[in-house]
Design a protein around this motif. Structure first.
Motif, PDB file in Angstrom:
ATOM      1  N   LEU A   7      -2.744  -1.988   3.455  1.00  0.00           N
ATOM      2  CA  LEU A   7      -2.038  -0.960   2.357  1.00  0.00           C
ATOM      3  C   LEU A   7      -2.336   0.433   3.604  1.00  0.00           C
ATOM      4  CD1 LEU A   7       0.328  -0.577   1.059  1.00  0.00           C
ATOM      5  CD2 LEU A   7      -1.137  -0.649  -1.358  1.00  0.00           C
ATOM      6  N   LYS A   8      -4.130   0.091   3.556  1.00  0.00           N
ATOM      7  CA  LYS A   8      -3.945   1.672   4.363  1.00  0.00           C
ATOM      8  C   LYS A   8      -4.000   1.559   5.452  1.00  0.00           C
ATOM      9  CE  LYS A   8      -8.501   1.989   1.299  1.00  0.00           C
ATOM     10  NZ  LYS A   8     -10.125   2.002   1.145  1.00  0.00           N
ATOM     11  N   SER A   9      -4.251   0.837   6.367  1.00  0.00           N
ATOM     12  CA  SER A   9      -4.011   0.603   7.811  1.00  0.00           C
ATOM     13  C   SER A   9      -2.129   0.857   7.896  1.00  0.00           C
ATOM     14  CB  SER A   9      -3.954  -0.969   8.150  1.00  0.00           C
ATOM     15  OG  SER A   9      -5.284  -0.867   8.682  1.00  0.00           O
ATOM     16  N   PHE A  10      -1.252   0.943   7.291  1.00  0.00           N
ATOM     17  CA  PHE A  10      -0.316   0.832   6.890  1.00  0.00           C
ATOM     18  C   PHE A  10       0.347   1.625   7.234  1.00  0.00           C
ATOM     19  CE2 PHE A  10       3.787   1.116   4.939  1.00  0.00           C
ATOM     20  CZ  PHE A  10       4.678   1.050   6.235  1.00  0.00           C
ATOM     21  N   ILE A  11      -0.387   2.704   5.959  1.00  0.00           N
ATOM     22  CA  ILE A  11      -0.502   4.011   5.357  1.00  0.00           C
ATOM     23  C   ILE A  11      -0.630   5.019   6.224  1.00  0.00           C
ATOM     24  CG2 ILE A  11      -0.729   5.577   3.930  1.00  0.00           C
ATOM     25  CD1 ILE A  11      -1.432   4.157   1.168  1.00  0.00           C
ATOM     26  N   ALA A  12      -1.432   5.123   7.334  1.00  0.00           N
ATOM     27  CA  ALA A  12      -1.936   5.635   8.128  1.00  0.00           C
ATOM     28  C   ALA A  12      -1.200   5.947   9.081  1.00  0.00           C
ATOM     29  CB  ALA A  12      -4.027   4.900   8.400  1.00  0.00           C
ATOM     30  N   ALA A  13      -0.847   4.366   9.447  1.00  0.00           N
ATOM     31  CA  ALA A  13      -0.125   4.585  10.900  1.00  0.00           C
ATOM     32  C   ALA A  13       1.364   5.439  10.611  1.00  0.00           C
ATOM     33  CB  ALA A  13       0.117   2.772  11.395  1.00  0.00           C
ATOM     34  N   ALA A  14       1.717   4.919   9.466  1.00  0.00           N
ATOM     35  CA  ALA A  14       3.149   5.568   9.002  1.00  0.00           C
ATOM     36  C   ALA A  14       3.108   7.152   9.010  1.00  0.00           C
ATOM     37  CB  ALA A  14       3.220   5.101   7.945  1.00  0.00           C
ATOM     38  N   ASP A  15       1.462   8.647   8.061  1.00  0.00           N
ATOM     39  CA  ASP A  15       1.478   9.458   8.381  1.00  0.00           C
ATOM     40  C   ASP A  15       1.192   9.757   9.606  1.00  0.00           C
ATOM     41  OD1 ASP A  15       1.774   9.219   6.167  1.00  0.00           O
ATOM     42  OD2 ASP A  15      -0.797   8.907   4.997  1.00  0.00           O
ATOM     43  N   THR A  16       0.428   9.182  11.244  1.00  0.00           N
ATOM     44  CA  THR A  16       0.202   9.495  11.851  1.00  0.00           C
ATOM     45  C   THR A  16       1.101   9.486  13.029  1.00  0.00           C
ATOM     46  OG1 THR A  16      -0.893   7.416  12.782  1.00  0.00           O
ATOM     47  CG2 THR A  16      -2.287   9.631  11.488  1.00  0.00           C
ATOM     48  N   GLY A  17       2.141   8.198  12.823  1.00  0.00           N
ATOM     49  CA  GLY A  17       3.197   7.825  13.807  1.00  0.00           C
ATOM     50  C   GLY A  17       2.687   6.758  15.231  1.00  0.00           C
ATOM     51  N   SER A  18       1.167   6.215  14.891  1.00  0.00           N
ATOM     52  CA  SER A  18       0.827   5.286  15.681  1.00  0.00           C
ATOM     53  C   SER A  18      -0.627   4.560  15.308  1.00  0.00           C
ATOM     54  CB  SER A  18       0.575   5.879  17.436  1.00  0.00           C
ATOM     55  OG  SER A  18      -0.513   6.723  17.257  1.00  0.00           O
ATOM     56  N   PHE A  19      -0.475   3.751  16.606  1.00  0.00           N
ATOM     57  CA  PHE A  19      -1.327   2.424  15.975  1.00  0.00           C
ATOM     58  C   PHE A  19      -2.554   3.637  16.101  1.00  0.00           C
ATOM     59  CE2 PHE A  19       0.643  -1.388  15.955  1.00  0.00           C
ATOM     60  CZ  PHE A  19       1.093  -1.242  14.585  1.00  0.00           C
ATOM     61  N   SER A  20      -3.110   3.657  17.503  1.00  0.00           N
ATOM     62  CA  SER A  20      -4.145   4.643  17.879  1.00  0.00           C
ATOM     63  C   SER A  20      -4.612   5.791  16.599  1.00  0.00           C
ATOM     64  CB  SER A  20      -4.057   5.005  19.108  1.00  0.00           C
ATOM     65  OG  SER A  20      -2.818   5.855  19.384  1.00  0.00           O
ATOM     66  N   ALA A  21      -3.779   6.149  16.621  1.00  0.00           N
ATOM     67  CA  ALA A  21      -4.014   7.673  16.110  1.00  0.00           C
ATOM     68  C   ALA A  21      -3.909   7.188  14.131  1.00  0.00           C
ATOM     69  CB  ALA A  21      -2.752   8.342  15.813  1.00  0.00           C
ATOM     70  N   ALA A  22      -3.700   6.121  13.560  1.00  0.00           N
ATOM     71  CA  ALA A  22      -4.292   5.317  12.274  1.00  0.00           C
ATOM     72  C   ALA A  22      -5.764   4.588  12.826  1.00  0.00           C
ATOM     73  CB  ALA A  22      -3.081   4.129  12.145  1.00  0.00           C
ATOM     74  N   ALA A  23      -6.083   3.989  13.569  1.00  0.00           N
ATOM     75  CA  ALA A  23      -7.409   3.647  14.520  1.00  0.00           C
ATOM     76  C   ALA A  23      -8.504   5.014  14.174  1.00  0.00           C
ATOM     77  CB  ALA A  23      -7.221   2.881  15.372  1.00  0.00           C
TER      78      ALA A  23
END
Length: 264
Positions: A7-23
């Motif tokens: 869930l944290k990964s999903f929220i981070a990706a939604a907030d930042t707009g990309s997988f790399s930014a979420a990482a």
């Protein structure tokens, strides 16, 4: 329950707009983020399919069952195990509350089925099935003075600490049940038992006569108590709510458990 990392990964990706930014935000590898989101999608799809299967079979996806908190749960564990075996993917919420709270939750459609003491008057907000009587007995700890006393009078009870269910504070029954002026109030059956086990006082408790008494507990009969004490119990649900076949089946199974207790 959804895995928190997914869930944290999903929220981070939604907030930042990309997988790399979420990482970068979470300090993880980009491949970990994409893998977590893929797992989340698969888990969600599986839960959806399971829920759809339950609905199509006429079974509830979730069920909330409440027991009066002053009852032991042991007699009902076999029935709960049966529910889990028969409906392994159904979400069950099990509550133990004072009967006054249970009635209010049923009224607000927050409980599907509940086992409570009978009310003397008819209710305008719930339906009920009278299912039988549950035995109540006088009990104390094994080291309590009453354990070895041959005769126990009203005066003995009145001058010794009584452990009373705190639910009685909200009930008119408190004047009937509370016999001593020295009282401890305990919330719930297990807390009341714990007080008895360390010999704090005596109590009037529900017992399963088909099973051994809880560890460290003994029963006794005062001089005035020549008969067995029983309380009538009902299964209740919200008024004008049509029970599904599954809920009716579970209600009838629970009624059978209480009826068997009544026979002992």
């Amino acid at each position: 329950m959804i895995n928190s990392d997914l869930l944290k990964s999903f929220i981070a990706a939604a907030d930042t707009g990309s997988f790399s930014a979420a990482a970068r935000q979470l300090g993880r590898q980009q491949s970990t983020i994409s893998s977590n989101i893929a797992k989340l999608a698969l888990d969600s799809a599986e839960r959806f399919e399971n829920s759809a299967a339950l609905i199509s079979a006429g079974s509830p996806v979730s069920l909330t069952i409440a027991f009066d908190e002053d009852l032991p749960l042991t007699p009902f564990m076999g029935w709960l195990q049966h529910i889990h075996k028969q409906y392994p993917i159904m979400q069950l919420k099990l509550l133990r509350k004072p009967s006054t709270q249970i009635f209010e939750l049923v009224k607000n459609n927050q409980i599907d089925l509940a086992l409570t003491p009978s009310l003397e008057s008819n209710s305008s907000f719930y339906e009920f099935t009278a299912v039988g009587h549950i035995c109540y007995m006088f009990a104390c700890g094994k080291q309590h003075p009453f354990r070895h006393k041959r005769q126990i009078s009203n005066d003995d009870l009145a001058t010794s600490t009584q452990v009373v269910a705190s639910s009685m504070l909200e009930s008119q029954l408190v004047q009937t049940v509370a016999m001593s002026s020295h009282r401890w109030y305990c919330e719930g059956y297990d807390t009341l038992l714990a007080a008895l086990q360390v010999n704090i006082g005596w109590a009037f408790i529900a017992v399963d006569q088909s099973a051994p008494l809880p560890e460290g507990i003994v029963t006794f009969k005062p001089d005035f108590s020549a008969t067995q004490h029983r309380a009538q119990y009902d299964i209740i649900w919200q008024k004008n709510k049509i029970l599904s076949d599954t809920k009716r089946q579970l209600r009838d199974q629970l009624a059978t458990v209480v009826a068997n207790l009544s026979r002992h």
